[in-house]
Design an enzyme around this catalytic site. Structure first.
Site, short mmCIF file in Angstrom:
data_model
loop_
_atom_site.label_atom_id
_atom_site.label_comp_id
_atom_site.label_asym_id
_atom_site.label_seq_id
_atom_site.Cartn_x
_atom_site.Cartn_y
_atom_site.Cartn_z
N ARG A 177 44.61 30.06 32.56
CA ARG A 177 45.12 30.96 33.60
C ARG A 177 44.28 32.23 33.52
O ARG A 177 44.33 32.95 32.51
CB ARG A 177 46.60 31.27 33.37
CG ARG A 177 47.06 32.46 34.17
CD ARG A 177 48.54 32.60 34.22
NE ARG A 177 49.11 31.62 35.13
CZ ARG A 177 50.36 31.65 35.58
NH1 ARG A 177 51.17 32.60 35.19
NH2 ARG A 177 50.81 30.73 36.40
N HIS B 243 46.10 27.87 42.79
CA HIS B 243 47.18 27.53 41.85
C HIS B 243 47.48 26.04 42.07
O HIS B 243 48.56 25.67 42.57
CB HIS B 243 48.40 28.42 42.10
CG HIS B 243 49.36 28.48 40.96
ND1 HIS B 243 49.18 27.75 39.79
CD2 HIS B 243 50.52 29.17 40.78
CE1 HIS B 243 50.18 28.00 38.96
NE2 HIS B 243 51.01 28.85 39.53
N GLN C 164 50.75 24.27 40.78
CA GLN C 164 51.94 24.67 41.53
C GLN C 164 52.05 23.83 42.81
O GLN C 164 53.12 23.30 43.12
CB GLN C 164 51.83 26.17 41.89
CG GLN C 164 53.03 26.70 42.62
CD GLN C 164 54.28 26.69 41.76
OE1 GLN C 164 54.28 27.18 40.65
NE2 GLN C 164 55.36 26.12 42.29
N ASP D 176 56.17 33.86 48.31
CA ASP D 176 55.69 34.24 46.97
C ASP D 176 55.74 35.77 46.90
O ASP D 176 55.87 36.44 47.93
CB ASP D 176 54.25 33.71 46.79
CG ASP D 176 53.65 34.00 45.43
OD1 ASP D 176 54.40 34.35 44.49
OD2 ASP D 176 52.41 33.89 45.29
N CYS E 84 57.36 29.69 44.33
CA CYS E 84 56.75 29.27 43.07
C CYS E 84 57.42 29.93 41.86
O CYS E 84 57.32 29.42 40.75
CB CYS E 84 55.26 29.60 43.07
SG CYS E 84 54.92 31.33 43.44
N ARG F 20 56.89 21.18 37.87
CA ARG F 20 55.63 21.63 37.28
C ARG F 20 55.30 20.74 36.08
O ARG F 20 54.17 20.27 35.91
CB ARG F 20 55.73 23.10 36.82
CG ARG F 20 55.73 24.11 37.94
CD ARG F 20 54.38 24.20 38.63
NE ARG F 20 53.31 24.51 37.69
CZ ARG F 20 52.97 25.74 37.31
NH1 ARG F 20 53.60 26.79 37.80
NH2 ARG F 20 51.97 25.95 36.45
N1 CP Z 1 54.95 29.67 39.13
C1 CP Z 1 54.30 30.00 38.02
O1 CP Z 1 53.10 29.72 37.85
O2 CP Z 1 55.07 30.66 37.10
P1 CP Z 1 54.56 31.40 35.79
O3 CP Z 1 53.71 32.56 36.27
O4 CP Z 1 55.79 31.83 35.09
O5 CP Z 1 53.73 30.46 34.98
N1 NVA Z 2 50.65 34.78 43.53
C1 NVA Z 2 51.31 34.94 42.27
C2 NVA Z 2 51.77 33.62 41.73
C3 NVA Z 2 52.54 33.68 40.45
C4 NVA Z 2 52.93 32.33 39.94
C5 NVA Z 2 50.36 35.62 41.29
O1 NVA Z 2 49.18 35.28 41.27
O2 NVA Z 2 50.81 36.49 40.54
#
Ligand code: CP
Ligand code: NVA
Length: 309
Positions: free
Chosen positions: A102, A129, A132, A224, A264, A292
């Protein structure tokens, strides 16, 4: 998909996308069949940002497959600061069997994939993502029975989650409309590629600034956070800009009667969505969260085991 990386939904073929969802459903209904699939196998999980779902779903998923995952948080390896991304990739390559990352920049995950011979999974970056979207489309499939011909509206920022939904819609024949304030449209290149792919599967991709037009009769409404991780400084300004795009009961009423509400998570109740909608019978947010893990187990199995089905 054996030996490949999962960096975006766009890079998957339609067959790969469908086969991951198919395996995700199997893994979910018969988890015991896969509990010895990856003995002694290790996943390195690199995080430049916080996480609940991504960390727990991958870590629990690896355990359930008979393997193990190692959490490398923002202060552990300082991607690109303490050590360069190519050096980290080649070091991990000698010790682990798969990497999940990530990161802030899409470039970082591309570089990890370039320098590591083991599969690399994108666990979220500024542009995508993918895990997701796989869990989300698994959820839609479970709720609606099929994906082709459905309509989904995403309200809010044309961000990483929006991009992966556009790409997943294109693979599955689900039309996706991004409903956003002017200036917050999705990435042009990603949108146009999804539009072209969608033309082959019967999915229409649209962008509009008009909530009524975007959500009319849709099967799923998705939202989101308005400020993604890394955009915290813009949060106050964005609250004003995005306020007309909040998903509330009025907006839900404009969709199909059986429409589901998707997010999400984490959700900022009272901002992009009301408490009432998150807690309503239409909300599938915790199913998405659980999926997930099932979808990611399917991805890991596909990347690591030849001819798994
Ligand atoms: N939706 C999602 O990716 O959640 P986290 O940021 O908690 O991993
Ligand atoms: N768009 C959000 C998604 C979190 C799961 C971010 O990138 O923070």
């Amino acid at each position: 998909m054996h030996g490949k990386d999962l960096l975006s939904i766009g890079q998957m073929s339609v067959e790969e996308f469908e086969s991951v969802l198919e395996l995700a459903l199997k893994v979910k209904s018969n988890p015991d069949d896969y509990e010895h699939a990856l003995p002694q196998m290790t996943m390195a999980m690199i995080f430049e940002k916080p996480s609940l779902r991504t960390r727990v779903s991958f870590e629990a998923g690896m355990t359930q497959l008979g393997g193990h995952a190692i959490y490398l948080g923002p202060n552990d390896i300082s991607l690109g600061k303490r050590e360069s991304v190519p050096d980290i990739a080649r070091t991990l390559d000698g010790m682990v069997d798969i990497i999940m990352a990530r990161v802030f920049q899409n470039e970082s995950v591309l570089t990890l994939a370039e320098y590591a011979s083991v599969p690399v999974i994108n666990g979220l970056c500024n542009l995508h993502h993918p895990c997701q979207a796989l869990a989300d489309f698994q959820t839609i499939l479970e709720k609606k029975g099929s994906l082709k011909g459905l309509k989904l509206a995403f309200l809010g920022d044309g961000n990483n989650v929006a991009h992966s939904l556009l790409e997943a819609g294109a693979k599955s024949g689900t039309s996706v409309t991004i409903v956003c304030p002017p200036g917050y449209e999705p990435n042009k290149e990603i949108f146009e590629q999804a539009e072209a792919e969608g033309a082959k599967t019967g999915a229409k991709m649209l962008v509009t600034n008009d909530v009524k037009e975007g959500v009319k009769g849709v099967d799923a409404i998705y939202t989101d956070v308005w400020a993604s991780m890394g955009q915290e400084k813009e949060a106050e300004e964005r609250k004003k800009i995005f306020a007309p795009y909040q998903v509330n009961s009025e907006v839900m009423k404009m969709a199909d009667k059986e429409a589901i509400f998707m997010h999400c998570l984490p959700a900022h109740r009272g901002e992009e969505v009301t408490d009432e909608v998150v807690e309503s019978w239409q909300s599938v947010v915790f199913e998405e969260a659980e999926n997930r893990m099932h979808a990611e187990k399917a991805v890991i199995l596909k990347l690591m085991i030849k001819d798994i089905d």
